[in-house]
Design a protein around this motif. Sequence first.
Motif: not given
Length: 252
Positions: A96-120
């Motif tokens: 698993g990975v934790n690519p960082g980012g905070e709430d919806i106002t401070a999380t990039s799509l790249e961070q979301l994609r990185a999390a889902y690519e590995t974790n899901v």
Amino acid sequence: MEQTDRLAAESRSPEPGTVALVTGANSGIGFAVARQLLEHGVTVWIGSRDLANGERAASDLGPAAHAVQLDVTDPSSVAAAAATVGRLDILVNNAGVNPGGEDITATSLEQLRAAYETNVFGLIGVTQGFLPALRRSTHPRIVNVSSGTGSLAWNSGPNPQFDWERVQGGGLAYRSSKTAVNAVTLLTAQALGSAFKVNALAPGLRRTNLVAGMTVGGDPTEAATGVVRLALLPDDGPTGALWSWDGTRAPW
């Protein structure tokens, strides 16, 4: 699905020749899981994105541990690992990975994609890649390492896992990906039926590379004990549930 509020303290003794694969097993919780499975007499494949790291871990663990290169985000790596491992009885999706980012106002799509690519997506791809081998097992077990921070029930109000008032809305990428892992666990258990035991574990905050730089967190060995309990469930054990590291049932 079988219903119980607490797992039995004693696990099933694995049959001789039982084989497990633990992804992300060269350090942290995965390494501790591998060590404990070996202590139960299980042959363990150390899945590691960097083969050299996996080989060092396997050398530290002993002759019944074997390294296999496994990048969960790379379908060709998953296929090659499945061919190398061959027989499999226990799959622990720990990477698993934790690519960082905070709430919806401070999380990039790249961070979301990185999390889902590995974790899901990586977890799903590995599970699909090793299903043919698991179907040949007489006691197939899948354990998905999730997080209490992915529990929607615990995210909706005070809970024993984290400081709810402080973290509301934070950790969007990581926490939502673990919510998805919980859903995948339930649906996989439903699809595979009671012959399989498919469960998720909330390990609690642990001192691992995932939270590098943090000074808080418990011993990964404690969380690994919870994983191993699920990996060695008896045939009448539960499936399709989220469990806390201490063996109590956690809410979705």
